[in-house]
Motif scaffolding. Sequence first.
Motif, PDB file in Angstrom:
ATOM      1  N   GLU A  75       0.844  -1.202   0.000  1.00 39.59           N
ATOM      2  CA  GLU A  75       0.000   0.000   0.000  1.00 39.59           C
ATOM      3  C   GLU A  75       0.878   1.251   0.000  1.00 39.59           C
ATOM      4  OE1 GLU A  75      -3.127   2.268   2.975  1.00 39.59           O
ATOM      5  OE2 GLU A  75      -2.409   0.271   3.486  1.00 39.59           O
ATOM      6  N   ARG A  76       0.632   2.137  -0.954  1.00 41.89           N
ATOM      7  CA  ARG A  76       1.346   3.415  -1.012  1.00 41.89           C
ATOM      8  C   ARG A  76       0.587   4.453  -0.202  1.00 41.89           C
ATOM      9  NH1 ARG A  76       3.540   4.400  -7.128  1.00 41.89           N
ATOM     10  NH2 ARG A  76       5.041   2.703  -7.077  1.00 41.89           N
ATOM     11  N   ILE A  77       1.330   5.190   0.622  1.00 39.36           N
ATOM     12  CA  ILE A  77       0.712   6.231   1.438  1.00 39.36           C
ATOM     13  C   ILE A  77       1.543   7.502   1.352  1.00 39.36           C
ATOM     14  CG2 ILE A  77      -0.408   4.657   3.066  1.00 39.36           C
ATOM     15  CD1 ILE A  77       1.892   5.122   4.988  1.00 39.36           C
ATOM     16  N   GLY A  78       0.924   8.626   1.651  1.00 43.10           N
ATOM     17  CA  GLY A  78       1.627   9.896   1.696  1.00 43.10           C
ATOM     18  C   GLY A  78       2.262  10.096   3.057  1.00 43.10           C
ATOM     19  N   ILE A  79       3.177  11.037   3.132  1.00 42.92           N
ATOM     20  CA  ILE A  79       3.896  11.258   4.386  1.00 42.92           C
ATOM     21  C   ILE A  79       2.964  11.727   5.502  1.00 42.92           C
ATOM     22  CG2 ILE A  79       4.578  13.636   3.910  1.00 42.92           C
ATOM     23  CD1 ILE A  79       7.359  12.763   5.161  1.00 42.92           C
ATOM     24  N   LYS A  80       1.889  12.420   5.154  1.00 43.37           N
ATOM     25  CA  LYS A  80       0.944  12.887   6.173  1.00 43.37           C
ATOM     26  C   LYS A  80       0.081  11.760   6.724  1.00 43.37           C
ATOM     27  CE  LYS A  80       0.760  17.550   4.394  1.00 43.37           C
ATOM     28  NZ  LYS A  80      -0.057  18.625   3.839  1.00 43.37           N
ATOM     29  N   GLU A  81      -0.018  10.664   5.990  1.00 45.16           N
ATOM     30  CA  GLU A  81      -0.845   9.533   6.414  1.00 45.16           C
ATOM     31  C   GLU A  81      -0.059   8.474   7.185  1.00 45.16           C
ATOM     32  OE1 GLU A  81      -1.925   8.150   2.604  1.00 45.16           O
ATOM     33  OE2 GLU A  81      -3.447   9.660   2.259  1.00 45.16           O
ATOM     34  N   VAL A  82       1.258   8.639   7.280  1.00 44.40           N
ATOM     35  CA  VAL A  82       2.098   7.591   7.865  1.00 44.40           C
ATOM     36  C   VAL A  82       1.666   7.258   9.286  1.00 44.40           C
ATOM     37  CG1 VAL A  82       4.441   7.061   8.658  1.00 44.40           C
ATOM     38  CG2 VAL A  82       4.104   8.039   6.408  1.00 44.40           C
ATOM     39  N   GLY A  83       1.550   8.260  10.131  1.00 47.85           N
ATOM     40  CA  GLY A  83       1.238   8.012  11.535  1.00 47.85           C
ATOM     41  C   GLY A  83      -0.101   7.343  11.743  1.00 47.85           C
ATOM     42  N   SER A  84      -1.147   7.868  11.131  1.00 51.04           N
ATOM     43  CA  SER A  84      -2.483   7.307  11.344  1.00 51.04           C
ATOM     44  C   SER A  84      -2.603   5.900  10.752  1.00 51.04           C
ATOM     45  CB  SER A  84      -3.545   8.225  10.746  1.00 51.04           C
ATOM     46  OG  SER A  84      -3.345   8.358   9.349  1.00 51.04           O
ATOM     47  N   ARG A  85      -2.012   5.681   9.593  1.00 52.93           N
ATOM     48  CA  ARG A  85      -2.111   4.368   8.945  1.00 52.93           C
ATOM     49  C   ARG A  85      -1.360   3.305   9.743  1.00 52.93           C
ATOM     50  NH1 ARG A  85      -4.621   0.801   7.544  1.00 52.93           N
ATOM     51  NH2 ARG A  85      -4.187  -0.467   5.716  1.00 52.93           N
ATOM     52  N   ILE A  86      -0.171   3.639  10.221  1.00 55.58           N
ATOM     53  CA  ILE A  86       0.613   2.683  11.001  1.00 55.58           C
ATOM     54  C   ILE A  86      -0.063   2.414  12.345  1.00 55.58           C
ATOM     55  CG2 ILE A  86       2.794   2.411  12.259  1.00 55.58           C
ATOM     56  CD1 ILE A  86       4.166   3.556   9.798  1.00 55.58           C
ATOM     57  N   ALA A  87      -0.638   3.438  12.955  1.00 54.90           N
ATOM     58  CA  ALA A  87      -1.350   3.245  14.227  1.00 54.90           C
ATOM     59  C   ALA A  87      -2.531   2.296  14.052  1.00 54.90           C
ATOM     60  CB  ALA A  87      -1.816   4.586  14.766  1.00 54.90           C
ATOM     61  N   SER A  88      -3.241   2.434  12.951  1.00 53.42           N
ATOM     62  CA  SER A  88      -4.392   1.551  12.735  1.00 53.42           C
ATOM     63  C   SER A  88      -3.955   0.116  12.443  1.00 53.42           C
ATOM     64  CB  SER A  88      -5.275   2.080  11.607  1.00 53.42           C
ATOM     65  OG  SER A  88      -4.600   2.026  10.379  1.00 53.42           O
ATOM     66  N   ILE A  89      -2.852  -0.057  11.737  1.00 50.01           N
ATOM     67  CA  ILE A  89      -2.363  -1.414  11.439  1.00 50.01           C
ATOM     68  C   ILE A  89      -1.848  -2.081  12.713  1.00 50.01           C
ATOM     69  CG2 ILE A  89      -0.554  -2.730  10.256  1.00 50.01           C
ATOM     70  CD1 ILE A  89      -0.786  -0.708   7.956  1.00 50.01           C
ATOM     71  N   TYR A 108      17.839  12.726   4.070  1.00 49.43           N
ATOM     72  CA  TYR A 108      17.849  12.370   5.486  1.00 49.43           C
ATOM     73  C   TYR A 108      16.628  12.945   6.210  1.00 49.43           C
ATOM     74  CZ  TYR A 108      19.569  12.075  10.302  1.00 49.43           C
ATOM     75  OH  TYR A 108      19.693  11.827  11.640  1.00 49.43           O
ATOM     76  N   GLY A 109      16.239  14.153   5.841  1.00 51.68           N
ATOM     77  CA  GLY A 109      15.082  14.793   6.462  1.00 51.68           C
ATOM     78  C   GLY A 109      13.795  14.024   6.223  1.00 51.68           C
ATOM     79  N   THR A 110      13.651  13.419   5.055  1.00 49.04           N
ATOM     80  CA  THR A 110      12.457  12.630   4.744  1.00 49.04           C
ATOM     81  C   THR A 110      12.390  11.394   5.640  1.00 49.04           C
ATOM     82  OG1 THR A 110      12.552  13.370   2.453  1.00 49.04           O
ATOM     83  CG2 THR A 110      11.206  11.429   2.912  1.00 49.04           C
ATOM     84  N   VAL A 111      13.518  10.713   5.793  1.00 47.87           N
ATOM     85  CA  VAL A 111      13.560   9.527   6.641  1.00 47.87           C
ATOM     86  C   VAL A 111      13.233   9.905   8.087  1.00 47.87           C
ATOM     87  CG1 VAL A 111      15.029   7.661   7.524  1.00 47.87           C
ATOM     88  CG2 VAL A 111      15.214   8.371   5.140  1.00 47.87           C
ATOM     89  N   MET A 112      13.804  10.996   8.571  1.00 49.88           N
ATOM     90  CA  MET A 112      13.547  11.416   9.946  1.00 49.88           C
ATOM     91  C   MET A 112      12.105  11.864  10.134  1.00 49.88           C
ATOM     92  SD  MET A 112      16.112  10.580  11.574  1.00 49.88           S
ATOM     93  CE  MET A 112      15.447  11.147  13.103  1.00 49.88           C
ATOM     94  N   ALA A 113      11.499  12.461   9.117  1.00 48.19           N
ATOM     95  CA  ALA A 113      10.094  12.865   9.212  1.00 48.19           C
ATOM     96  C   ALA A 113       9.194  11.636   9.333  1.00 48.19           C
ATOM     97  CB  ALA A 113       9.706  13.700   7.996  1.00 48.19           C
ATOM     98  N   VAL A 114       9.503  10.593   8.580  1.00 51.44           N
ATOM     99  CA  VAL A 114       8.721   9.354   8.658  1.00 51.44           C
ATOM    100  C   VAL A 114       8.873   8.726  10.041  1.00 51.44           C
ATOM    101  CG1 VAL A 114       8.536   6.992   7.768  1.00 51.44           C
ATOM    102  CG2 VAL A 114       8.740   8.911   6.184  1.00 51.44           C
ATOM    103  N   ILE A 115      10.095   8.656  10.542  1.00 53.58           N
ATOM    104  CA  ILE A 115      10.333   8.064  11.862  1.00 53.58           C
ATOM    105  C   ILE A 115       9.634   8.884  12.951  1.00 53.58           C
ATOM    106  CG2 ILE A 115      12.121   7.572  13.583  1.00 53.58           C
ATOM    107  CD1 ILE A 115      13.961   6.792  11.249  1.00 53.58           C
TER     108      ILE A 115
END
Length: 143
Positions: A75-89, A108-115
């Motif tokens: 499933e492809r998700i946007g960076i703004k959806e990462v937190g909510s989607r992972i929490a639901s899974i 590096y900033g993208t990786v840190m934003a996802v984390i």
Amino acid sequence: MSFDADDNEGAISNINVTPLIDVMLVLLIVFMVSVPMQTQGIELNLPQKKVKMQKDDVLIVSINHNGRITLSDGERIGIKEVGSRIASILSMRENKSVFVKADEDVDYGTVMAVIARIHRAGNYNVGLITDENALSEEGKKDS
């Protein structure tokens, strides 16, 4: 040093501080160079543990070189959806571990934003996946 034409009778009683300043600057440079070399790292013997996980139990977040984020189920998700989607899974799973796998060319900033979004979504264990063979080959090239 200046000599007055009228004053021929004695030595100058002032201290010449120029050589002292030179010595202090040399010492400052020596300390600035040597201190970071002494405190570069601490050798630790860390405990090693191999974790056995089933393929279905692992949640992997992949980031490709374009910055597209894909979950382990495709499933492809946007960076703004990462937190909510992972929490639901992860709310439906016993294992709350998340592994992040990113392309070498990703900012590096993208990786840190996802984390950071994963952490804000809940208290999850976040790990990074690397290619062990690529790291050992780089070490061989540097030697």
